[in-house]
Each structure stands twice: as structure tokens, then as C-alpha cells.
Scaffold this active site. Structure first.
Site, PDB file in Angstrom:
ATOM      1  N   SER A 176       4.507  70.681  59.409  1.00  0.00           N
ATOM      2  CA  SER A 176       4.143  72.050  59.764  1.00  0.00           C
ATOM      3  C   SER A 176       5.311  72.717  60.498  1.00  0.00           C
ATOM      4  O   SER A 176       6.254  72.041  60.924  1.00  0.00           O
ATOM      5  CB  SER A 176       2.886  72.040  60.638  1.00  0.00           C
ATOM      6  OG  SER A 176       3.039  71.157  61.723  1.00  0.00           O
ATOM      7  N   PHE A 226      15.828  75.311  77.496  1.00  0.00           N
ATOM      8  CA  PHE A 226      14.405  75.061  77.195  1.00  0.00           C
ATOM      9  C   PHE A 226      13.969  73.741  77.841  1.00  0.00           C
ATOM     10  O   PHE A 226      12.887  73.631  78.410  1.00  0.00           O
ATOM     11  CB  PHE A 226      14.173  74.910  75.681  1.00  0.00           C
ATOM     12  CG  PHE A 226      14.201  76.193  74.903  1.00  0.00           C
ATOM     13  CD1 PHE A 226      14.162  77.439  75.522  1.00  0.00           C
ATOM     14  CD2 PHE A 226      14.242  76.165  73.506  1.00  0.00           C
ATOM     15  CE1 PHE A 226      14.181  78.612  74.781  1.00  0.00           C
ATOM     16  CE2 PHE A 226      14.252  77.325  72.755  1.00  0.00           C
ATOM     17  CZ  PHE A 226      14.226  78.548  73.391  1.00  0.00           C
ATOM     18  N   ASP A 237       1.520  78.709  79.918  1.00  0.00           N
ATOM     19  CA  ASP A 237       2.329  78.686  81.144  1.00  0.00           C
ATOM     20  C   ASP A 237       2.014  79.916  81.964  1.00  0.00           C
ATOM     21  O   ASP A 237       1.983  81.035  81.444  1.00  0.00           O
ATOM     22  CB  ASP A 237       3.816  78.637  80.784  1.00  0.00           C
ATOM     23  CG  ASP A 237       4.243  77.215  80.456  1.00  0.00           C
ATOM     24  OD1 ASP A 237       3.715  76.284  81.100  1.00  0.00           O
ATOM     25  OD2 ASP A 237       5.083  77.041  79.561  1.00  0.00           O
ATOM     26  N   GLU A 250       6.497  75.943  63.291  1.00  0.00           N
ATOM     27  CA  GLU A 250       6.063  76.888  64.333  1.00  0.00           C
ATOM     28  C   GLU A 250       6.963  78.128  64.375  1.00  0.00           C
ATOM     29  O   GLU A 250       8.180  78.039  64.302  1.00  0.00           O
ATOM     30  CB  GLU A 250       6.102  76.168  65.690  1.00  0.00           C
ATOM     31  CG  GLU A 250       5.577  77.021  66.823  1.00  0.00           C
ATOM     32  CD  GLU A 250       5.312  76.207  68.077  1.00  0.00           C
ATOM     33  OE1 GLU A 250       4.681  75.129  67.978  1.00  0.00           O
ATOM     34  OE2 GLU A 250       5.762  76.639  69.151  1.00  0.00           O
ATOM     35  N   HIS A 266       6.145  68.412  63.237  1.00  0.00           N
ATOM     36  CA  HIS A 266       5.911  69.844  63.451  1.00  0.00           C
ATOM     37  C   HIS A 266       7.246  70.429  63.926  1.00  0.00           C
ATOM     38  O   HIS A 266       7.739  70.055  64.991  1.00  0.00           O
ATOM     39  CB  HIS A 266       4.831  70.016  64.519  1.00  0.00           C
ATOM     40  CG  HIS A 266       4.521  71.434  64.880  1.00  0.00           C
ATOM     41  ND1 HIS A 266       3.711  72.253  64.112  1.00  0.00           N
ATOM     42  CD2 HIS A 266       4.901  72.199  65.946  1.00  0.00           C
ATOM     43  CE1 HIS A 266       3.589  73.438  64.689  1.00  0.00           C
ATOM     44  NE2 HIS A 266       4.313  73.446  65.803  1.00  0.00           N
TER      45      HIS A 266
END
Ligand SMILES: Cc1cc2nc3c(=O)[nH]c(=O)nc-3n(C[C@H](O)[C@H](O)[C@H](O)COP(=O)(O)OP(=O)(O)OC[C@H]3O[C@@H](n4cnc5c(N)ncnc54)[C@H](O)[C@@H]3O)c2cc1C
Length: 289
Positions: free
Chosen positions: A11, A212, A105, A13, A262
């Protein structure tokens, strides 16, 4: 083709784009990513409510442009039971059958999320309201969530989400396959039997991945950081090493039994399509578990 890859689900994102340039970049990415025929796309939901309608619009656009299912991320930040309920109804009406249910978050200055404090409460709410209408994904943290008081607490909290009704999980990205296998062993020993799909962050811009990682608690092994930093402005070497590193990670994960991958595509096609091709992942449509 990697033998382990064929029965698995892969998959991708995306995030809701901002402005005409962002829209154009997403359109371009969807043309290439749609050709990979992923099991599904997922679309993030920005904290603070800024992209609530953006997520719905991007989900609709993705399904229309690619013909593949798209799963909105839904977080506990802001919203009432009624407004989250309305959103779920809108998703159902739009043909959505999968949701990524998250705590989200907290934006700076916000101490408490909305009506739900943790993702397990959101999962319970969705199940109570919609039964099995949606396949529910939750987040998992092989290197532990940065705010968890201890690894044990974090695993307990993950198990709680599964007991609330999660159907499968997607992990935060990581570059240590052992952390993933250890996490899976630990939760399986606690009776968890849902698929836990590794989240994969391609590396093409090391500065960005480094930033990140500092925020989400993903560990970048020292030797990787040293090599990447040693390349300085040599972007070709960063990309070549990133490609090899993440390819090897994916191979190791699939060979060790990971039920899929993913990809965090960040609305760019090239890093994900390159990995997909390197790994010889299937490009014919499969349905996600
Ligand atoms: C695949 C994936 C996609 C993501 N997409 C988005 C997105 O679209 N938008 C966004 O804002 N963020 C997103 N995130 C980030 C995520 O929202 C943050 O990591 C957030 O801080 C935690 O979300 P969660 O659903 O894992 O929370 P939870 O499972 O609720 O956990 C949050 C923290 O609370 C603890 N905890 C959990 N339950 C309890 C409990 N019942 N009692 C006490 N403590 C508890 C946990 O140990 C953890 O430390 C994503 C993360 C992943 C892995």
C-alpha cells in the site's frame, strides 16, 4: 519476482496537497503510483483540523484517478462524537471501506486531544457506530512511541487497540528490521494475530528523513547517518545508498514473513516506484486483507 511478495499486500501513503502546485504534483504522482495497482492508498489527516476536508477530497480524487481503494487517516485531535460520526458517514457514502484510526499528534499549545484521548477509544467508537463497515488500521511502533513511559506500556497500549477491534496495523518507519521482528514476536506472544505491515520511508533527501526521525523517534543507525552525512551535497550518492539500504530492508522484512509493505510516498512517485520495481512487487490489482 520475490516469492514472498506475491501473496502480500502493498500500500501507499499520500497527504492532502496544498495549493495548485501541490495539486499538480499529486496528479502527476497518482498517474505513476496508480499503475502499481497497490492494495490501497491511504491519505493522512493533518493535526489541527486544517486538512479535514482535504483528506476527504484527496481520498475521492485518489479513488477516481487510480480506481484503487483509498483509506483516510482519522485522528482524535479535535472533533466531537457527532462531528467524527458525520465524517464517518461521509466516508461510507463516498465508498470508503478502510480507515486508519490514530490518536494524532497534538498541535503546539494543545494539552488534550478532543473527545478521545487515545486511538483505542476511537477504534471502540468506530466499531460501536459502524460495526464491520470499515477495515480498521492502527499505528504500531517497533521502536516504541516517543511519548510512551516504557516499551512494556507501549506494547500494552498496542494490544489494547487490537482488543478494541483493529483489523491490521501499519508501523512507523524504521531502519532496523530486528526491531520489527522483535515487536511482532512480542505482540504475538500476547495473542495478537492481525497483520502488522511495516511502514517504509524511502530515503532520497537525508536531511528531510533526519528531521522526521527526530520528531517521530525513528532510529537512524549510526553507520547510516555517518555515511549519509559524509556524502554532503552529493545527491546521487545519497540516493544510490538510500535505494540500496531500503531495498535490503524490504527484502529482509519480506523474507522474514512481513505481511506486506506500506510506502510513505510523500506525494512523489519516483522513490516508491523505483523500490517497487527493484523488489519486483506485483503490479496487478490484489485486494487487501
Ligand atoms: C501509519 C501511521 C500513520 C500516521 N498518520 C498520521 C496522520 O495522518 N495524522 C497525524 O496527525 N498523525 C499521524 N501519525 C502519527 C500518530 O498520530 C502519532 O504517532 C501519535 O502521537 C500517536 O498516534 P497513535 O494512534 O499511535 O496513538 P495511541 O495508540 O493512542 O498512542 C499514543 C501514545 O499514548 C500511549 N497510549 C495509548 N493508549 C493509551 C491508553 N489507553 N492509556 C495510556 N496511554 C496510552 C501510547 O503508548 C503512546 O505513547 C501516523 C502514525 C503512523 C504509525
Amino acid at each position: 519476482m520475490s516469492e514472498t511478495a506475491t501473496d502480500n499486500d502493498f500500500s501507499i501513503e499520500l497527504f492532502p496537497p496544498k495549493g495548485p502546485k501541490g495539486e499538480a504534483r499529486l496528479d502527476e504522482a497518482l498517474a505513476d503510483l496508480g499503475a502499481l495497482n497497490p492494495a490501497f492508498f491511504s491519505v493522512t489527516f493533518g493535526a489541527g483540523g486544517t486538512t479535514r476536508s482535504g483528506t476527504l477530497d484527496t481520498v475521492k480524487k485518489t479513488m477516481q484517478a487510480t480506481g484503487r481503494p483509498a483509506a483516510p487517516h482519522l485522528s482524535c485531535i479535535e472533533g466531537t462524537r457527532d462531528s467524527i460520526g458525520d465524517l464517518l458517514d461521509n466516508y461510507k457514502a463516498a465508498g470508503v471501506d478502510r480507515i486508519v484510526a490514530l490518536r494524532g499528534d497534538l498541535p503546539e499549545g494543545m494539552d488534550q486531544p478532543g473527545v478521545f484521548n487515545y486511538a483505542n477509544e476511537l477504534v471502540t467508537f468506530i466499531k460501536e457506530r459502524h460495526g464491520d463497515d470499515f477495515h480498521l488500521e492502527v499505528g504500531a511502533y517497533p521502536e516504541f512511541h516517543p511519548a510512551a513511559p516504557s516499551p512494556k506500556d507501549d506494547v500494552d497500549n498496542f494490544v489494547r487497540k487490537v482488543q478494541a477491534g483493529a483489523d491490521s496495523a501499519i508501523t512507523q518507519y524504521f531502519y532496523n528490521a530486528d526491531a520489527y521482528f522483535n515487536f511482532v514476536d512480542e505482540v504475538e506472544a500476547r495473542g495478537v494475530d492481525i497483520p502488522i505491515v511495516p511502514g517504509i520511508m524511502p530515503i532520497t533527501d537525508f536531511g528531510q528523513v533526519s528531521r522526521f526521525s527526530a520528531m517521530c523517534g525513528a532510529d537512524i543507525p549510526r553507520w547510516v547517518r555517518q555515511k549519509m552525512e559524509g556524502y554532503g551535497d552529493d545527491k546521487a550518492s545519497v540516493r544510490a545508498f538510500g535505494r540500496e539500504l531500503v531495498y535490503n530492508l524490504c527484502e529482509q522484512l519480506l523474507a522474514g514473513g512481513a505481511p506486506g509493505l506500506h510506502f510513505y510516498a510523500l506525494n512523489k512517485a519516483e522513490p516508491t516506484t523505483t523500490l517497487w520495481q527493484d523488489l519486483k512487487l506485483p503490479t496487478t490489482a490484489s485486494s487487501a486483507a
